[in-house]
Design a protein around this motif. Structure first.
Motif, PDB file in Angstrom:
ATOM      1  N   ASN A 154       0.526  -1.266   0.035  1.00 44.69           N
ATOM      2  CA  ASN A 154      -0.101  -0.125  -0.237  1.00 44.69           C
ATOM      3  C   ASN A 154       0.694   1.139   0.214  1.00 44.69           C
ATOM      4  N   LEU A 165      -2.793   0.710  -4.486  1.00 42.30           N
ATOM      5  CA  LEU A 165      -2.168  -0.483  -5.129  1.00 42.30           C
ATOM      6  C   LEU A 165      -0.844  -0.965  -5.387  1.00 42.30           C
ATOM      7  N   LEU A 173      -7.582   1.608   1.834  1.00 39.86           N
ATOM      8  CA  LEU A 173      -6.875   2.336   0.080  1.00 39.86           C
ATOM      9  C   LEU A 173      -7.520   2.795  -0.666  1.00 39.86           C
TER      10      LEU A 173
END
Length: 697
Positions: free
Chosen positions: A532, A537, A581
């Motif tokens: 991360n 990602l 995320l």
């Protein structure tokens, strides 16, 4: 010396598939790099250089006017004037698939007589040659008959520029190095303006039969109304605009009087055509806004499904197309691909899953039943290809001169181990096994609902066996990691796992191939600092040798990859990981003005760190990146319809206030609202016979 791929980080794109225009920020096309007007993978014009009184205007700004149009503003100044203020303003509006207009304005107090020249030239290059950094030989032009303009023609392409009425008529000169349109005495009194309009058109030679074209009907999805995080709202809005510009239509139809079969081109400028994997993923992500795009994508691919064995095309019965081009293409470095190329291991199972998911979202029964035989043939290819492997896994076996790696990470060094060594095919990639499992399980459910329990059970049993083989084969220990194990990116010869954490495992979460403990372990890896970046990602762990934040697949962040991981984390109920995320992706989106590039830098986000940078040659707009906003929106709402029970499952992952209107299920628009007082979930407007399951939220 080898030519290098043009960089696009500072290129202004406007697109109306299958056409686009690529320009530097001053709007002058000088025949450099990837500049030009394009149509159907052919550069129609690479030079359009404007001179006023023998000088290039001074650029002062560029303004997008929509996905297909952009305005370049410049000024022309006079050193002898007693003021430093510009008095002549030039506005060039460039339109993909159209041409451009040049507006000359006198905002001063004295009359101006301008000498205006526009130099025009082209090499009629194929987009593959442009991508390789090769500029072709300038094609001789000729003066058009009867109308002001210029014509070009070569063995492989043709183009024309026309000056349209109303407007001043130019003098036209032609020659081997291009032509010039000249307006020698354009008189502008104070406050007056003159407009010059040009059309740019052309095509490949010969015109490829049956090739996708610009759609003639509106976009086949609803326009949602989103209330919530302003960044998410902007990401969805910009993405839908870009998707509309990336639409293409199959010239064939299932019914001559029926709707166009529209699909999303993979990306501009390099992949403005039908790509099996990319077009399927974009259609999957857009299902909460209707099944029309999925329907068009499925039919466009079904018509081109493999029917025979062909080594050059890598075609096989049941296999789904990888990419479609107007002609065979030499990409250099030994890579030569046919106009219809099937070298993809993942498009075929993804095709099956798209049909299954479209069925759940309410694709009409007539289309489901008509497309079902194509899905069964696709699944037969998956099962047959897996059976040919001694390990029973879905591997790819590329031919010499074809794509070496045949899943979404398809660059030459896409698969490397923890030491940074390249691993060569044949390979069984982890996410591909997940795709195959999801396709088999989903198709089994569809066949059971169609009254074919025996066939359904055979597929379900095959899927269960694959799930066990996966569990026995793909996990690698990691005593020092955020979880005690991780999923190998691939398995090579002799069931040797390829070591080194990579983002591929994030695409497994929503396939069902992982058990609950496996989902937890993968979620821990996706949230750790190795993968991360804080902006999304990373494709490869930052702790591994060979990590490069601006490589294609060795450390960069892919927008769609992050969105798919968010979908899986939401489905697994991993709230903290979802939050991390999603926040990173939305922050990155803000820095890109919400037009997400295909991929961008994987440097770490820290307090006060600079904005992320797009990969220098990334497509933007790009299909599955543009659709990622809708994918994230649907994931946060936790939408999962079940057509067999007519139940819409709604499981929001976190309850920040979010209200979305004009979602679509089975042809009916509905609304979902989550959060607010009592963390409530409200669903209104479901189709008749459907119910909602909120799980007591």
């Amino acid at each position: 010396m080898r030519a290098l791929q043009p960089l696009l980080h500072d290129v202004v794109m406007c697109v109306a598939a299958p056409a686009f225009a690529a320009s530097p920020r001053d709007g002058q096309l000088r025949g450099r790099s990837a500049e030009g007007f394009y149509g159907h993978d052919r550069r129609l014009l690479h030079t359009a250089c404007l001179l006023i009184d023998g000088c290039e205007p001074e650029p002062i700004g560029v303004q997008p006017l929509g996905p297909d149009r952009v305005r370049f503003t410049s000024v022309h100044r006079y050193p002898r004037d007693r003021t430093s203020d510009p008095t002549v303003i030039i506005e060039r509006v460039r339109t993909a698939g159209g041409g451009e207009s040049i507006l000359l304005r006198n905002v001063g107090t004295v009359a101006r007589r301008l000498h205006v020249e526009l130099a025009l030239a082209t090499d009629l290059a194929d987009i593959a040659d442009v991508k390789r950094g090769r500029t072709g030989t300038t094609v001789r032009c000729s003066t058009a008959a009867h109308v002001p303009g210029l014509d070009w023609r070569s063995r492989t392409g043709r183009a024309q520029v026309r000056v349209t009425e109303p407007g001043p008529v130019p003098e036209v000169t032609d020659g081997p190095e291009g032509g010039t349109l000249t307006w020698p005495r354009v008189l502008l009194r104070p406050g007056e303006s003159r407009q010059i309009r040009l059309t740019v058109s052309g095509s490949a030679v010969p015109d490829p039969p049956g090739h996708p074209r610009a759609p003639a009907s509106p976009a086949p999805w609803s326009e949602p109304v989103v209330h919530g995080d302003r960044r998410l709202v902007a990401l969805v809005r910009q993405g839908l605009g870009d998707l509309s510009a990336l639409r293409l239509a199959d010239p064939e139809r299932t019914d001559p009087d029926g709707p166009e079969d529209q699909f999303i081109a993979a990306g501009c400028p390099w992949y403005l055509t039908l790509f099996g994997r990319d077009s399927i993923w974009a259609a999957r992500m857009m299902l909460p806004l209707g099944t029309g795009l999925a329907r068009g994508t499925l039919w466009a691919l079904a018509r081109r499904q493999g029917t025979a064995h062909d080594v050059f095309r890598e075609e096989a019965p049941g296999r789904i197309l990888h990419e479609l081009r107007p002609a065979d293409v030499d990409h250099g470095n030994g890579l030569r691909l046919p106009s219809r190329y099937y070298g993809s291991v993942d498009a075929t199972p993804l095709f099956v899953t798209l049909l299954v998911e479209a069925w759940h979202w309410g694709l009409p029964d007539a289309d489901v039943d008509a497309l079902l035989p194509y899905a069964e043939r696709a699944m037969e290819w998956v099962v047959r290809t897996s059976a040919a492997d001694e390990d029973g896994l879905l591997r790819y076996y590329p031919r010499a001169g074809g794509l070496r790696h045949q899943s979404w990470k398809d660059s030459e060094d896409a698969v490397r181990d923890a030491a940074g060594r390249r691993i060569e095919p044949p390979l069984a990639l982890c996410e591909v096994q997940g795709y195959a499992y999801q396709a088999a399980s989903g198709l089994a459910g569809l066949l059971a609902a169609r009254g074919r329990p025996e066939t359904a059970e055979r597929l379900a049993a095959w899927a269960r066996a694959l799930r066990k083989r996966f569990a026995d084969t793909f996990w690698l220990p990691s005593p020092q990691g955020p979880a005690p194990r991780y999923v190998a990116i691939a398995v090579g010869r002799g069931l040797e796992p390829v070591s080194g954490p990579a983002s591929n495992m994030g695409q497994l979460l929503s396939t069902g191939i992982l058990d609950e403990a496996g989902c937890r372990d993968v979620a821990a890896w996706l949230a750790c600092a190795e993968l991360n970046s804080g902006w999304g990602l990373r494709s490869r762990s930052a702790a591994l040798p060979g990590f490069n934040p601006l490589s294609y697949h060795g450390g960069s962040v892919w927008t769609h990859d992050t969105a798919i991981a968010i979908q899986g984390l939401c489905a697994a109920g991993c709230t903290a990981e979802v939050s991390a995320l999603t926040e990173g992706l939305l922050e990155a989106a803000a820095h890109f003005d919400y037009r997400m590039p295909e991929l961008y830098g994987g440097d770490s986000r820290t307090e006060g760190s600079p904005a992320p940078l797009a990969y220098p040659a990334a497509c933007r707009p790009q299909g599955w990146s543009a659709a990622s906003g809708v994918a994230v929106l649907s994931a946060l709402l936790g939408l999962a319809p079940d057509a067999s029970r007519r139940v819409l499952r709604v499981r929001p992952t976190f309850l920040a206030p979010l209200r979305v209107q004009r979602l679509r299920l089975a042809g009916r628009e509905f609304e979902v609202r989550v959060g607010g007082p009592g963390a409530q979930v409200v669903v209104r407007g479901l189709p008749d016979g459907w119910s909602v399951d909120t799980g007591g939220v």
